[in-house]
Structures are given as structure tokens and as C-alpha cells.
Design a protein around this motif. Structure first.
Motif, mmCIF file in Angstrom:
data_model
loop_
_atom_site.group_PDB
_atom_site.id
_atom_site.type_symbol
_atom_site.label_atom_id
_atom_site.label_comp_id
_atom_site.label_asym_id
_atom_site.label_seq_id
_atom_site.Cartn_x
_atom_site.Cartn_y
_atom_site.Cartn_z
ATOM 1 N N GLU A 45 58.581 34.810 18.464
ATOM 2 C CA GLU A 45 59.402 33.988 16.994
ATOM 3 C C GLU A 45 59.736 35.246 16.038
ATOM 4 O O GLU A 45 59.453 36.557 16.063
ATOM 5 N N TYR A 59 64.588 38.470 7.415
ATOM 6 C CA TYR A 59 63.187 38.287 7.082
ATOM 7 C C TYR A 59 62.950 36.396 7.122
ATOM 8 O O TYR A 59 63.962 35.788 6.444
ATOM 9 N N ALA A 60 62.254 36.085 8.079
ATOM 10 C CA ALA A 60 61.811 35.182 8.550
ATOM 11 C C ALA A 60 61.175 34.110 7.319
ATOM 12 O O ALA A 60 60.444 34.931 6.317
ATOM 13 N N ASP A 61 61.024 32.739 6.829
ATOM 14 C CA ASP A 61 60.533 32.296 5.516
ATOM 15 C C ASP A 61 59.223 31.953 5.072
ATOM 16 O O ASP A 61 58.478 32.881 4.488
ATOM 17 N N SER A 62 58.704 32.113 6.471
ATOM 18 C CA SER A 62 57.429 32.653 6.168
ATOM 19 C C SER A 62 56.354 33.983 6.270
ATOM 20 O O SER A 62 55.785 34.005 5.847
ATOM 21 N N TYR A 105 68.987 37.755 14.743
ATOM 22 C CA TYR A 105 67.315 37.071 14.477
ATOM 23 C C TYR A 105 67.529 36.242 16.432
ATOM 24 O O TYR A 105 66.407 36.336 16.900
#
Length: 123
Positions: A45, A59-62, A105
Motif C-alpha cells: 500500500e 500521504y495516505a490518510d492512515s 500514488y
């Protein structure tokens, strides 16, 4: 371009690590860099991406608000500063360099991959 990721390790929840991605080759400075991760039994991911100049990041939300991606083109190196680590951040982290300079992404946009560095966060 060859990439070497380093800096992983074992850390307690709430701790910090800084990953480095050292590149060889003259074109690193013109390429997007991405960090991805893969936990056991899960797909790889997206984590973070930075444009060739460093002016654009995402960035990834996480991980948003906890991780910071940066690069030093003079040193042919990119970094991922990881703060407030959580057990769910445990994974092998890979850096990658893409064929273009803009952020991406999609793993398909990245031509070169490092070997991965293990990050383990204990609770």
C-alpha cells in the motif's frame, strides 16, 4: 537507479523512526519518490510521495499528520520520518523512484524499488 532503504527496526508504540532511501545514479533528482509498505498477508500500500523538487508531497490518510517525507537531491537520498508509531504501522517499508517528477500514488508509476526495511511496532 538503484535504491537502498534503511533505518527500520523495533520500536514501541508512540515511538519514532526515520527511514532513509539512498539512491545511485544521476537521474534520482528528477524522479518522484514514494514510500510503500506491505504487512504480512496484505497487499502493498501507498504511504507517501514527494515530487522531484520536494515542493509537493502527499500521504495516505492512515499516516497523515504522523509521517513526513522529504528528500535531499544533493545527497541522492529520500527520508520518511515516522512519529507516533502504532502497531498497525508494522510492515516492510519500500522506497521507490518513478519515471516522472510529479507525485504519484500508483505502484505502476514507479520503475525502481529498494529492497525493503522491516518496521515493527510493539504495543
Amino acid at each position: 537507479v538503484q535504491l537502498q532503504a534503511s533505518g527500520g527496526g523495533l520500536v514501541q508504540a508512540g515511538g519514532s523512526l526515520r527511514l532513509s532511501c539512498a539512491a545511485s545514479g544521476r537521474t534520482f533528482g528528477s524522479r518522484v519518490v514514494g514510500w510503500f509498505r506491505q504487512a504480512p498477508g496484505k497487499e502493498r500500500e501507498f504511504v507517501a510521495t514527494i515530487s522531484w523538487s520536494g515542493s509537493s508531497t502527499d500521504y495516505a490518510d492512515s499516516v497523515k499528520g504522523r509521517f513526513t517525507i522529504s528528500r535531499d537531491n544533493a545527497k541522492n537520498t529520500a527520508y520518511l520520518q515516522m512519529n507516533s508509531l502504532k502497531p498497525e504501522d508494522t510492515a516492510v517499508y519500500y522506497c521507490a523512484a518513478g519515471r516522472y517528477g510529479i507525485i504519484s500514488y500508483d505502484t505502476g508509476s514507479y520503475d525502481y524499488w529498494g529492497q525493503g526495511t522491516q518496521v515493527t511496532v510493539s504495543s
